[in-house]
Design a protein around this motif. Structure first.
Motif, short mmCIF file in Angstrom:
data_model
loop_
_atom_site.label_atom_id
_atom_site.label_comp_id
_atom_site.label_asym_id
_atom_site.label_seq_id
_atom_site.Cartn_x
_atom_site.Cartn_y
_atom_site.Cartn_z
N TRP A 40 2.37 1.91 -12.44
CA TRP A 40 1.32 1.06 -13.33
C TRP A 40 1.03 -0.69 -12.50
O TRP A 40 -0.52 -0.53 -12.61
CB TRP A 40 1.08 0.97 -15.22
CG TRP A 40 0.98 2.45 -15.40
CD1 TRP A 40 2.37 3.09 -16.19
CD2 TRP A 40 0.02 3.59 -14.91
NE1 TRP A 40 1.61 4.30 -16.64
CE2 TRP A 40 0.32 4.57 -15.57
CE3 TRP A 40 -1.04 3.76 -14.45
CZ2 TRP A 40 0.02 5.83 -15.73
CZ3 TRP A 40 -1.88 5.00 -14.29
CH2 TRP A 40 -0.98 6.53 -15.55
N SER A 41 1.53 -1.31 -12.63
CA SER A 41 1.20 -2.28 -11.68
C SER A 41 2.25 -2.81 -11.17
O SER A 41 3.28 -2.68 -11.01
CB SER A 41 0.95 -3.49 -13.44
OG SER A 41 0.66 -4.25 -12.93
N CYS A 330 -1.97 1.82 -8.25
CA CYS A 330 -2.38 0.12 -8.11
C CYS A 330 -1.59 -0.26 -6.81
O CYS A 330 -1.31 0.03 -6.15
CB CYS A 330 -1.26 -0.47 -9.31
SG CYS A 330 0.38 -0.07 -8.67
N CYS A 331 -2.47 -1.88 -6.09
CA CYS A 331 -2.24 -2.35 -5.16
C CYS A 331 -1.82 -3.87 -5.53
O CYS A 331 -2.99 -4.27 -6.68
CB CYS A 331 -2.94 -1.81 -4.23
SG CYS A 331 -5.17 -2.23 -4.38
N ASN A 332 -1.99 -4.17 -4.39
CA ASN A 332 -1.83 -5.94 -4.23
C ASN A 332 -1.39 -6.79 -3.10
O ASN A 332 -0.55 -6.37 -2.81
CB ASN A 332 -0.54 -6.95 -6.00
CG ASN A 332 -0.87 -7.75 -6.56
OD1 ASN A 332 -0.81 -8.65 -5.52
ND2 ASN A 332 -1.37 -8.11 -7.38
N TYR A 333 -2.59 -7.06 -2.80
CA TYR A 333 -2.53 -8.13 -2.07
C TYR A 333 -0.86 -9.86 -2.15
O TYR A 333 -0.62 -10.19 -3.08
CB TYR A 333 -3.56 -8.63 -1.17
CG TYR A 333 -4.30 -8.18 -0.26
CD1 TYR A 333 -3.97 -7.91 1.15
CD2 TYR A 333 -5.43 -7.26 -0.81
CE1 TYR A 333 -4.89 -7.27 1.84
CE2 TYR A 333 -6.19 -6.14 0.20
CZ TYR A 333 -5.91 -6.77 1.17
OH TYR A 333 -6.65 -6.74 2.30
N HIS A 334 0.01 -9.38 -1.04
CA HIS A 334 0.27 -10.53 -1.11
C HIS A 334 -0.05 -12.08 -0.05
O HIS A 334 -1.49 -11.83 -0.10
CB HIS A 334 1.40 -10.45 0.48
CG HIS A 334 2.63 -12.61 0.50
ND1 HIS A 334 2.30 -13.43 0.56
CD2 HIS A 334 3.68 -12.30 -0.47
CE1 HIS A 334 3.02 -13.99 0.94
NE2 HIS A 334 4.22 -13.34 -0.04
N ALA A 341 0.80 -4.22 -0.98
CA ALA A 341 2.34 -3.27 -2.05
C ALA A 341 1.12 -2.59 -2.86
O ALA A 341 0.22 -3.10 -3.50
CB ALA A 341 3.30 -4.21 -2.90
N THR A 342 1.93 -1.28 -2.95
CA THR A 342 0.99 0.40 -3.77
C THR A 342 1.94 0.76 -4.36
O THR A 342 3.06 0.78 -4.09
CB THR A 342 0.30 1.25 -2.72
OG1 THR A 342 1.10 1.46 -2.74
CG2 THR A 342 -0.49 0.08 -2.00
N GLY A 343 1.64 0.93 -5.24
CA GLY A 343 2.91 1.69 -6.57
C GLY A 343 2.43 2.77 -6.90
O GLY A 343 0.71 3.27 -6.75
N THR A 344 3.31 3.97 -7.04
CA THR A 344 2.39 4.98 -7.16
C THR A 344 3.43 5.64 -8.21
O THR A 344 3.65 5.38 -9.19
CB THR A 344 3.56 5.76 -5.79
OG1 THR A 344 5.25 6.13 -6.48
CG2 THR A 344 3.27 5.54 -4.47
#
Length: 417
Positions: A40-41, A330-334, A341-344
């Motif tokens: 989820w994160s 979810c996603c998050n930039y460095h 990065a994406t979570g599944t």
């Protein structure tokens, strides 16, 4: 392939040109595709030296970044991967501010903290470098869906929960000083803080409210109206641009997904990007995030693992191949950009090569100015109309459609990165 531990493995993934590598969890077959295994994160630490993701079943995994680098390994540097067992499904996580020391050492008075939001409403605070739980924050009565630390370096934590409230915790006092923000009528799905740390934005999953709050006075500012489209939409995510002049919100319905761009100072809706799909209810939008430069917006949907959009453009800057099984959450930039990065839903993490553009001088000037100057102050300046429109982001077309959803196979090839 190189293994990071007994529960996860690092795999190069050549299936998509933009895919750098993938972290996969090792689970017994009996646990696969069951509720509770979702990621989820995900989050990078402020200095980009650590990466954390919720790998399902109450487990957080923290690894040194970059994953395949041996740089800096020594007796005084800790590069060991760590896992934290939270005892509850983890719905949100966030790294605390960067410690004064840039080395990954376990010594010092300024530890790197990791906050984890659990299904039972508890927020657990961890010391990343020692791997020990520091203390728990209690007060929420529902799932803690999102967590964020302001970018001012303080130990202030904002949490959003399905109990319809946001809470502001002072971790310097172990969370004993708490501010509660009430106003949503249903679950809060996401929250974010403006770069100047003056405002909090939150979106309600079912009440379709986009609320702005003052982080200085802990009061409600306004509800942004006009974002709920004619059909019944569910709101999923929000994010401020790095200069704080634009707030992006994501919503979806049975027939399409939408990204609205708002001026948080005037409540004006600047633009809407819409994507309509052929199969009803098959293209949920899960997460959005601005790149560190503010030039791009990462988009996670059901039909593709990742899209990258430059606000105002009619075409996607980059998008991964069509994949109905991507199930991104979810996603998050460095922090330095270049990687997303994406979570599944199956608990895995993918790292994508993000477009890197050199910002124009105009963009740099606008970003520097808008970080501390409101829209009203810009409009009061004796400047040509065209410059004012650029500085206030009103040069973006008001209505855009994602042409990448075209059914034409020839046009589809043109849209692939």
């Amino acid at each position: 392939m190189c293994s990071t531990d007994g529960n996860a493995e690092l795999q190069p993934a050549p299936s998509d040109p933009a895919l750098l590598l993938e972290l996969k969890t090792r689970r017994p077959p009996s646990l696969l595709e069951l509720a509770g295994c979702e990621t989820w994160s995900v989050d990078f630490s402020p200095d980009g030296a650590w990466f954390a993701w919720s790998m399902g079943h109450g487990i957080i995994w923290v690894v040194a970044w970059p994953l395949d680098s041996q740089e800096g390994q020594s007796e005084t540097t800790d590069r060991g991967d760590k896992s934290f067992s939270c005892g509850q499904p983890v719905w949100g996580l966030a790294f605390g501010p960067r410690p004064h020391s840039s080395k990954r050492t376990t010594k010092g008075k300024n530890p790197l903290l990791l906050a984890t939001g659990l299904e039972n409403g508890v927020i657990k605070i961890w010391n990343v470098l020692t791997g020990h739980a520091v203390f728990d924050l209690r007060g929420h009565e529902g799932v803690v869906r999102d967590l964020v630390f302001p970018q001012n370096g303080t130990l202030t934590l904002i949490s959003a929960s399905r109990d319809k409230t946001l809470r502001i915790w002072d971790l310097a006092h172990k969370g004993k000083k708490v501010q509660v923000l009430s106003g949503h009528k249903d679950w809060i799905n996401s929250c974010c803080v403006s770069p100047d740390c003056s405002m909090i934005a939150s979106v309600g999953r079912f009440d379709r409210m986009v609320c702005l709050w003052s982080l200085r006075s802990y009061t409600f500012i306004r509800n942004l109206t006009g974002g709920a489209h004619k059909t019944l939409c569910l709101l999923s995510s929000c994010d401020f641009s790095p200069d704080g002049a634009v707030l992006a919100t994501a919503a979806f319905s049975g027939s399409g997904w939408y990204i609205d761009l708002w001026d948080p100072y005037t409540s004006e809706k600047l633009a809407t990007l819409a994507d309509y799909f052929d199969v009803y209810g098959q293209n949920q939008i899960s997460a959005i995030q601005f790149s560190p430069s503010g030039l791009h917006l990462a988009i996670v949907t059901d039909d593709r693992a990742l899209r990258i959009w430059e606000p105002g453009e009619r075409r996607m800057t980059m998008q991964t191949r069509r994949d109905r099984d991507s199930n991104g959450l979810c996603c998050n930039y460095h922090p330095q950009g270049g990687v997303v990065a994406t979570g599944t839903r199956d608990g895995h993490v993918r790292f994508w090569r993000a477009p890197v553009s050199v910002p124009s001088l105009c963009h740099l000037c606008r970003s520097a100015l808008r970080f501390s100057v409101s829209t009203q102050q810009i409009e009061a300046l004796p400047l040509p109309k065209r410059i004012v429109e650029y500085l206030t982001y009103k040069n973006i077309p008001e209505r855009l459609r994602n042409c990448g959803s075209s059914s034409s196979s020839d046009e589809e090839e043109d849209w692939e990165s």
